[in-house]
Design a protein around this motif. Structure first.
Motif, PDB file in Angstrom:
ATOM      1  N   SER A   1       0.832  -1.218   0.000  1.00  0.00           N
ATOM      2  CA  SER A   1       0.000   0.000   0.000  1.00  0.00           C
ATOM      3  C   SER A   1       0.858   1.255   0.000  1.00  0.00           C
ATOM      4  O   SER A   1       0.448   2.299   0.521  1.00  0.00           O
ATOM      5  N   THR A   2       2.036   1.164  -0.565  1.00  0.00           N
ATOM      6  CA  THR A   2       2.972   2.285  -0.566  1.00  0.00           C
ATOM      7  C   THR A   2       2.407   3.470  -1.356  1.00  0.00           C
ATOM      8  O   THR A   2       1.817   3.300  -2.416  1.00  0.00           O
ATOM      9  N   ARG A   3       2.608   4.673  -0.813  1.00  0.00           N
ATOM     10  CA  ARG A   3       2.177   5.909  -1.479  1.00  0.00           C
ATOM     11  C   ARG A   3       3.363   6.863  -1.590  1.00  0.00           C
ATOM     12  O   ARG A   3       4.308   6.795  -0.798  1.00  0.00           O
ATOM     13  N   LEU A   4       3.265   7.765  -2.544  1.00  0.00           N
ATOM     14  CA  LEU A   4       4.312   8.765  -2.761  1.00  0.00           C
ATOM     15  C   LEU A   4       3.733  10.163  -2.623  1.00  0.00           C
ATOM     16  O   LEU A   4       2.759  10.515  -3.286  1.00  0.00           O
ATOM     17  N   GLY A   5       4.339  10.975  -1.762  1.00  0.00           N
ATOM     18  CA  GLY A   5       3.996  12.387  -1.640  1.00  0.00           C
ATOM     19  C   GLY A   5       5.033  13.214  -2.383  1.00  0.00           C
ATOM     20  O   GLY A   5       6.235  13.039  -2.171  1.00  0.00           O
TER      21      GLY A   5
ATOM     22  N   ASP B   1       2.706  22.917  -4.637  1.00  0.00           N
ATOM     23  CA  ASP B   1       1.542  22.193  -4.140  1.00  0.00           C
ATOM     24  C   ASP B   1       1.932  20.733  -3.894  1.00  0.00           C
ATOM     25  O   ASP B   1       2.860  20.227  -4.507  1.00  0.00           O
ATOM     26  N   TYR B   2       1.224  20.077  -2.994  1.00  0.00           N
ATOM     27  CA  TYR B   2       1.626  18.749  -2.523  1.00  0.00           C
ATOM     28  C   TYR B   2       0.545  17.731  -2.824  1.00  0.00           C
ATOM     29  O   TYR B   2      -0.637  17.991  -2.602  1.00  0.00           O
ATOM     30  N   ARG B   3       0.963  16.549  -3.315  1.00  0.00           N
ATOM     31  CA  ARG B   3       0.001  15.503  -3.687  1.00  0.00           C
ATOM     32  C   ARG B   3       0.501  14.127  -3.257  1.00  0.00           C
ATOM     33  O   ARG B   3       1.689  13.841  -3.286  1.00  0.00           O
ATOM     34  N   TRP B   4      -0.455  13.248  -2.893  1.00  0.00           N
ATOM     35  CA  TRP B   4      -0.182  11.832  -2.688  1.00  0.00           C
ATOM     36  C   TRP B   4      -0.640  11.053  -3.912  1.00  0.00           C
ATOM     37  O   TRP B   4      -1.729  11.298  -4.429  1.00  0.00           O
ATOM     38  N   THR B   5       0.165  10.125  -4.361  1.00  0.00           N
ATOM     39  CA  THR B   5      -0.208   9.235  -5.456  1.00  0.00           C
ATOM     40  C   THR B   5       0.179   7.807  -5.084  1.00  0.00           C
ATOM     41  O   THR B   5       1.006   7.589  -4.192  1.00  0.00           O
ATOM     42  N   ARG B   6      -0.401   6.840  -5.788  1.00  0.00           N
ATOM     43  CA  ARG B   6      -0.056   5.440  -5.542  1.00  0.00           C
ATOM     44  C   ARG B   6       1.377   5.168  -5.979  1.00  0.00           C
ATOM     45  O   ARG B   6       1.864   5.716  -6.965  1.00  0.00           O
ATOM     46  N   SER B   7       2.042   4.299  -5.246  1.00  0.00           N
ATOM     47  CA  SER B   7       3.394   3.892  -5.607  1.00  0.00           C
ATOM     48  C   SER B   7       3.544   2.421  -5.251  1.00  0.00           C
ATOM     49  O   SER B   7       2.562   1.712  -5.024  1.00  0.00           O
ATOM     50  N   ASN B   8       4.775   1.935  -5.179  1.00  0.00           N
ATOM     51  CA  ASN B   8       5.029   0.561  -4.776  1.00  0.00           C
ATOM     52  C   ASN B   8       6.454   0.459  -4.267  1.00  0.00           C
ATOM     53  O   ASN B   8       7.275   1.370  -4.472  1.00  0.00           O
ATOM     54  N   VAL B   9       6.767  -0.632  -3.591  1.00  0.00           N
ATOM     55  CA  VAL B   9       8.078  -0.760  -2.968  1.00  0.00           C
ATOM     56  C   VAL B   9       9.207  -0.795  -3.988  1.00  0.00           C
ATOM     57  O   VAL B   9      10.354  -0.493  -3.673  1.00  0.00           O
ATOM     58  N   GLY B  10       8.884  -1.146  -5.241  1.00  0.00           N
ATOM     59  CA  GLY B  10       9.900  -1.142  -6.274  1.00  0.00           C
ATOM     60  C   GLY B  10      10.402   0.254  -6.602  1.00  0.00           C
ATOM     61  O   GLY B  10      11.481   0.407  -7.191  1.00  0.00           O
ATOM     62  N   GLN B  11       9.628   1.282  -6.223  1.00  0.00           N
ATOM     63  CA  GLN B  11      10.014   2.667  -6.480  1.00  0.00           C
ATOM     64  C   GLN B  11      10.753   3.304  -5.306  1.00  0.00           C
ATOM     65  O   GLN B  11      11.274   4.420  -5.439  1.00  0.00           O
TER      66      GLN B  11
END
Length: 217
Positions: free
Chosen positions: A157-161, A168-178
């Motif tokens: 459930s990794t996310r990237l801010g 401006d600041y945003r959260w998006t979906r990510s993964n442990v590979g990133q």
């Protein structure tokens, strides 16, 4: 007033030299202006920068996970009755350290939304402010285990801010590979039982030097 930043390295050198000479209490200045200056300069050794870095890290320490730099709280567009024109970074130094406001101990600081539409109050789209957009916050939540049937169950459930062009600041979906290798995340080979949860932040200063911090919880 100058509308072009005359080289971030020069501006930062001016700002940080003033930082090191400043005798203002750590709590007296606008902390997000200090974070901006100190981050650009590679977090030089000084009481103001030590305080700024502590706030930067505390904001990513759950809960909530806040934007570590809240650039919209730093009034870089403030005008000054100064006969000599100043660049944005020189104005930033002026706001932060030369005339610091008194601390407001009795006023609670509201929590910041995890996503922020607010932006810097001047144009920061140029290369001079690339160090702002270099900041990445990974909220790492990973689990794996092998079930009774020998199947490998993985949950990521990794996310990237991250920061947009104007801060401006945003959260998006990510993964442990990133997730950068500087993190302590180490997924074992195969499907050995493994659980990892942390907030990892990294950045580059104006000279391109890399830095990171990680908070396990």
């Amino acid at each position: 007033m100058k509308h072009v930043i005359h080289g971030l390295a020069t501006a930062t050198a001016i700002s940080i030299s003033g930082l090191l000479a400043s005798s203002a209490p750590a709590q007296a200045y606008q902390v997000d202006c200090a974070i901006l200056l100190c981050l650009a300069g590679g977090w030089p050794a000084s009481a103001p920068c030590a305080h700024a870095r502590a706030v930067f890290i505390r904001r990513i320490t759950p809960w909530p996970i806040e934007p570590p730099l809240q650039i919209w709280r730093c009034p870089m567009g403030v005008s000054f009755n100064d006969p000599s024109p100043m660049s944005p970074m020189e104005r930033l130094y002026d706001i932060t350290f030369r005339d610091p406001p008194e601390p407001q101990e009795s006023t609670p600081i509201p929590l910041v939304r995890v996503q922020a539409d607010e932006q810097a109050d001047i144009d920061i789209s140029g290369d001079a402010f690339d160090f702002v957009r270099s900041i990445r916050v990974y909220h790492i939540q990973y689990r794996q285990h092998e079930n009774r049937d020998g199947d490998c169950n993985r949950s990521d459930s990794t996310r990237l801010g991250s920061y947009g062009v104007q801060g401006d600041y945003r959260w998006t979906r990510s993964n442990v590979g990133q997730v950068p290798t500087a993190s302590d995340l180490r997924i074992p080979n195969g499907c050995g039982s493994y659980f990892y949860r942390s907030v990892f932040v990294d950045w580059r200063d104006h000279a391109g030097n890399y830095g990171s911090e990680e908070v396990r919880y």
